[in-house]
Scaffold this motif. Structure first.
Motif, short mmCIF file in Angstrom:
data_model
loop_
_atom_site.label_atom_id
_atom_site.label_comp_id
_atom_site.label_asym_id
_atom_site.label_seq_id
_atom_site.Cartn_x
_atom_site.Cartn_y
_atom_site.Cartn_z
N ILE A 4 0.87 -1.17 0.00
CA ILE A 4 0.00 0.00 0.00
C ILE A 4 0.90 1.21 0.00
O ILE A 4 1.76 1.36 0.88
CB ILE A 4 -0.89 0.04 1.26
CG1 ILE A 4 -1.71 -1.23 1.40
CG2 ILE A 4 -1.76 1.29 1.25
CD1 ILE A 4 -2.29 -1.41 2.80
N LEU A 6 0.87 5.36 0.12
CA LEU A 6 0.13 6.60 0.30
C LEU A 6 1.08 7.75 0.00
O LEU A 6 2.08 7.93 0.71
CB LEU A 6 -0.40 6.72 1.73
CG LEU A 6 -1.29 5.60 2.24
CD1 LEU A 6 -1.78 5.91 3.65
CD2 LEU A 6 -2.45 5.34 1.30
N ALA A 18 -5.09 2.51 7.22
CA ALA A 18 -4.34 1.78 6.19
C ALA A 18 -3.32 0.85 6.85
O ALA A 18 -3.08 -0.27 6.36
CB ALA A 18 -3.65 2.75 5.23
N PHE A 100 -1.93 5.35 -3.90
CA PHE A 100 -3.02 6.28 -3.63
C PHE A 100 -2.46 7.67 -3.38
O PHE A 100 -1.40 7.82 -2.77
CB PHE A 100 -3.80 5.84 -2.39
CG PHE A 100 -4.39 4.47 -2.51
CD1 PHE A 100 -5.71 4.30 -2.93
CD2 PHE A 100 -3.63 3.34 -2.22
CE1 PHE A 100 -6.25 3.04 -3.04
CE2 PHE A 100 -4.17 2.07 -2.34
CZ PHE A 100 -5.47 1.91 -2.75
N SER A 135 -9.03 5.77 3.25
CA SER A 135 -8.90 4.45 3.88
C SER A 135 -9.95 3.48 3.35
O SER A 135 -9.69 2.27 3.26
CB SER A 135 -8.94 4.56 5.40
OG SER A 135 -10.14 5.12 5.84
N VAL A 138 -8.52 2.32 0.02
CA VAL A 138 -7.44 1.37 0.27
C VAL A 138 -8.03 0.00 0.61
O VAL A 138 -7.60 -1.02 0.07
CB VAL A 138 -6.50 1.86 1.40
CG1 VAL A 138 -5.53 0.75 1.83
CG2 VAL A 138 -5.73 3.09 0.98
N LEU A 142 -7.26 -3.11 -1.71
CA LEU A 142 -6.38 -4.10 -1.09
C LEU A 142 -7.06 -5.46 -0.97
O LEU A 142 -6.47 -6.49 -1.30
CB LEU A 142 -5.93 -3.61 0.29
CG LEU A 142 -5.06 -4.58 1.09
CD1 LEU A 142 -3.75 -4.87 0.36
CD2 LEU A 142 -4.79 -4.00 2.48
#
Length: 152
Positions: A4, A6, A18, A100, A135, A138, A142
């Motif tokens: 992930i 950010l 996250a 993201f 979030s 995500v 995810l």
């Protein structure tokens, strides 16, 4: 392991959430500066609860630094409302990076413009909503990637 990313997150609650998602899926969380908060911030710890210390989190000075460390074989998926390809049309692989942008602006225009087929969006009905909470986005992305990459 999924990743992930950010880029320039502004709200500690989103980074904390996250982080919890990363921990729950065995993923790694990458935070790309500038950050809109301190990692010692009580809000990050509160959102991550007592799990924050266990989150596999890496902090980068720039996205280019992260990409250099990840190597040329790394695959990136850039999430943006300004792209056409839907999340459900992607075949994720273990090791993919889900990228993201920040809460107020999303990904920088240059990244979205250069993303090509790697630019994806979360489908939404046309009801005047600009985007989802970071979030939430995500979590949706995810878990779809994780679903696709889990054995059996």
């Amino acid at each position: 392991m999924l990743h992930i990313v950010l880029i320039a997150p502004e709200i500690p609650h989103n980074a904390g959430a996250a982080g919890r998602l990363a921990l729950a899926t065995g993923s790694r969380l990458h935070l790309v500066k500038p950050l809109g908060f301190s990692l010692d911030d009580k809000h990050v710890r509160r959102t991550g609860l007592d799990y924050w210390k266990d989150v596999d989190v890496r902090v980068w000075e720039s996205f280019d630094e992260l990409k250099s460390a990840a190597g040329e074989e790394a695959r990136y998926w850039y999430l943006s409302t300004k792209t056409k390809r839907g999340l459900w049309d992607v075949s994720f692989r273990d090791g993919d990076y889900l990228v993201f942008g920040c809460e107020s602006r999303g990904l920088p225009e240059a990244i979205v413009r250069d993303a090509g087929e790697q630019g994806i969006r979360i489908p939404m009905v046309e009801q005047g909503i600009r985007s989802l909470n970071l979030s939430t986005a995500v979590g949706i992305t995810l878990y779809e990637a994780w679903r696709q990459t889990q054995p059996g």
